[in-house]
Design an enzyme around this catalytic site. Structure first.
Site, mmCIF file in Angstrom:
data_model
loop_
_atom_site.group_PDB
_atom_site.id
_atom_site.type_symbol
_atom_site.label_atom_id
_atom_site.label_comp_id
_atom_site.label_asym_id
_atom_site.label_seq_id
_atom_site.Cartn_x
_atom_site.Cartn_y
_atom_site.Cartn_z
ATOM 1 N N ASP A 38 14.215 -46.993 13.612
ATOM 2 C CA ASP A 38 12.972 -46.246 13.714
ATOM 3 C C ASP A 38 12.066 -46.895 14.757
ATOM 4 O O ASP A 38 12.142 -48.101 14.998
ATOM 5 C CB ASP A 38 12.245 -46.201 12.365
ATOM 6 C CG ASP A 38 11.304 -45.009 12.251
ATOM 7 O OD1 ASP A 38 11.620 -44.075 11.506
ATOM 8 O OD2 ASP A 38 10.264 -45.010 12.939
ATOM 9 N N ASP A 64 12.577 -47.383 20.575
ATOM 10 C CA ASP A 64 12.529 -45.992 21.006
ATOM 11 C C ASP A 64 13.947 -45.539 21.335
ATOM 12 O O ASP A 64 14.558 -45.996 22.302
ATOM 13 C CB ASP A 64 11.632 -45.884 22.244
ATOM 14 C CG ASP A 64 11.431 -44.445 22.697
ATOM 15 O OD1 ASP A 64 12.203 -43.562 22.273
ATOM 16 O OD2 ASP A 64 10.501 -44.202 23.493
ATOM 17 N N ASN A 91 18.628 -38.276 12.978
ATOM 18 C CA ASN A 91 17.524 -37.539 12.367
ATOM 19 C C ASN A 91 16.210 -37.600 13.146
ATOM 20 O O ASN A 91 15.398 -36.684 13.050
ATOM 21 C CB ASN A 91 17.304 -38.106 10.956
ATOM 22 C CG ASN A 91 15.975 -37.703 10.357
ATOM 23 O OD1 ASN A 91 15.798 -36.577 9.891
ATOM 24 N ND2 ASN A 91 15.019 -38.632 10.355
ATOM 25 N N TYR A 160 10.162 -27.135 21.549
ATOM 26 C CA TYR A 160 10.841 -27.522 20.315
ATOM 27 C C TYR A 160 12.022 -26.600 20.045
ATOM 28 O O TYR A 160 13.125 -27.051 19.711
ATOM 29 C CB TYR A 160 9.851 -27.467 19.159
ATOM 30 C CG TYR A 160 10.434 -27.833 17.812
ATOM 31 C CD1 TYR A 160 10.482 -29.156 17.393
ATOM 32 C CD2 TYR A 160 10.935 -26.855 16.956
ATOM 33 C CE1 TYR A 160 11.014 -29.501 16.155
ATOM 34 C CE2 TYR A 160 11.467 -27.183 15.729
ATOM 35 C CZ TYR A 160 11.501 -28.501 15.327
ATOM 36 O OH TYR A 160 12.032 -28.827 14.113
ATOM 37 N N LYS A 164 16.035 -27.616 19.816
ATOM 38 C CA LYS A 164 16.830 -27.460 18.603
ATOM 39 C C LYS A 164 18.016 -26.530 18.807
ATOM 40 O O LYS A 164 19.091 -26.733 18.222
ATOM 41 C CB LYS A 164 15.952 -26.965 17.458
ATOM 42 C CG LYS A 164 14.895 -27.984 17.036
ATOM 43 C CD LYS A 164 15.511 -29.309 16.648
ATOM 44 C CE LYS A 164 14.469 -30.283 16.144
ATOM 45 N NZ LYS A 164 15.065 -31.568 15.713
#
Length: 256
Positions: A38, A64, A91, A160, A164
Site C-alpha cells: 500500500d 507507489d 486491488n 475511470y 476499468k
C-alpha cells in the site's frame, strides 16, 4: 521462511484499507501468507499487525505501485520471504472526478489511467515468473485477480470508466495467454461498497449531473467483506476452471 498453514502466499495491493484490507484479512484467516502492499504506510502496518495478532503471517511493503521499482520490491519480497507468488490480488486503484470527456484535464486522465490500468501491467508477468521459479510446485495455480472491473459505461467519469474497461481486456488477455502455464486471471466488478473512498467532484458539473439517474438502481451497498469473499473464491480450488471471467458483486446493478 515462515508461511501460513495453507502453504500459499498472496500479494494484496491497496491492502491498507477498504476491499484490499478485507481481502488480506480473509486470506490470512484461511492460513494464507500475506504481502500487504500500500502507498499508505500506516494502513499497511495496521493490517499486518491485525493478521499477526490473529496468528497469521504477513509483511508490509510500502510504495507507489505505479513505479516499477516498487512493483519489483513487492514481488521480490514475496519470493524471498515466502518462496514465490501464488495469488496476486491487484486491488489498488483510485476514482476520478466523475468528469465527462470534454471536462477531463490531462492531469486527471493521466493519473487515473496510470494508477488503475498501467500500474498492473508490470506486476502480472513478474508474478507469473515468480510463480514458475519460486519453488511452489508446477501444479499450483496462480490466481490473478485483476483490478476491479466495470461492465457499465456509467460507472463514473470518462477516465475511470476507460481504465476499468481496459482492465476487462487485460484480464481476458492474461487468461488466454497464460492458461497453459496454469495461471488463471479473473476480475471482480464491484457495485457500491461501504469503504472510505471519497469522490472529489463538483455536483453541478456535467459529469455528475448526467450520471445521477444511473445510480438510482445501484442496489444495496456491499460490505468490504462481501467483496473480499468473492476475491477469495476466485483464487480458490473451487474456482479452478474459472478463467477470464468478470464477476459482478453488485446486488444486480449490472443486470439493470
Amino acid at each position: 521462511m515462515a508461511t501460513g498453514p495453507d502453504g500459499r502466499s498472496v500479494i494484496v495491493t491497496g491492502a491498507g484499507s477498504g476491499i484490499g484490507r478485507a481481502a488480506a484479512l480473509a486470506f490470512a484467516g484461511q492460513g494464507v501468507t500475506v504481502v500487504a502492499a500500500d502507498l499508505n504506510a500506516e494502513g499497511a502496518k495496521e493490517v499486518v499487525e491485525q493478521i499477526e495478532e490473529a496468528g497469521g503471517v504477513a509483511v508490509a511493503v510500502v510504495g507507489d505501485l505505479s513505479e516499477q521499482a516498487v512493483v519489483d520490491r513487492v514481488v521480490e519480497t514475496s519470493v524471498e520471504r515466502f518462496g514465490g507468488v501464488d495469488v496476486l490480488v491487484d486491488n489498488a486503484g483510485i476514482m476520478d472526478r466523475m468528469s465527462a470527456l470534454a471536462d477531463v484535464t490531462d492531469a486527471e486522465w493521466e493519473r487515473v489511467i496510470r494508477v488503475n490500468l498501467t500500474a498492473p501491467l508490470p506486476a502480472h508477468p513478474r508474478g507469473a515468473a515468480a510463480h514458475a521459479e519460486g519453488g511452489q510446485g508446477g501444479d499450483r495455480e496462480h490466481g490473478v485477480r485483476g483490478r476491479s472491473a466495470r461492465q457499465r459505461g456509467s460507472a463514473a467519469g470518462a477516465a475511470y470508466t476507460a481504465s476499468k474497461h481496459g482492465v476487462v481486456g487485460l484480464t481476458k488477455s492474461l487468461a488466454v495467454m497464460y492458461r497453459k502455464q496454469g495461471i488463471r486471471a479473473n476480475a471482480m466488478a464491484p457495485g457500491g461498497t461501504q469503504t472510505g473512498i471519497v469522490v472529489d467532484a463538483a455536483q453541478d458539473s456535467h459529469g455528475p449531473a448526467a450520471l445521477g439517474p444511473h445510480f438510482v438502481n445501484i442496489g444495496k451497498p456491499a460490505r468490504a467483506g462481501e467483496q473480499a469473499a468473492a476475491i477469495v473464491f476466485l483464487a480458490s480450488d473451487a474456482a479452478s476452471n474459472i478463467n477470464g471471467a468478470i464477476l459482478p458483486v453488485d446486488d444486480g446493478w449490472a443486470a439493470v
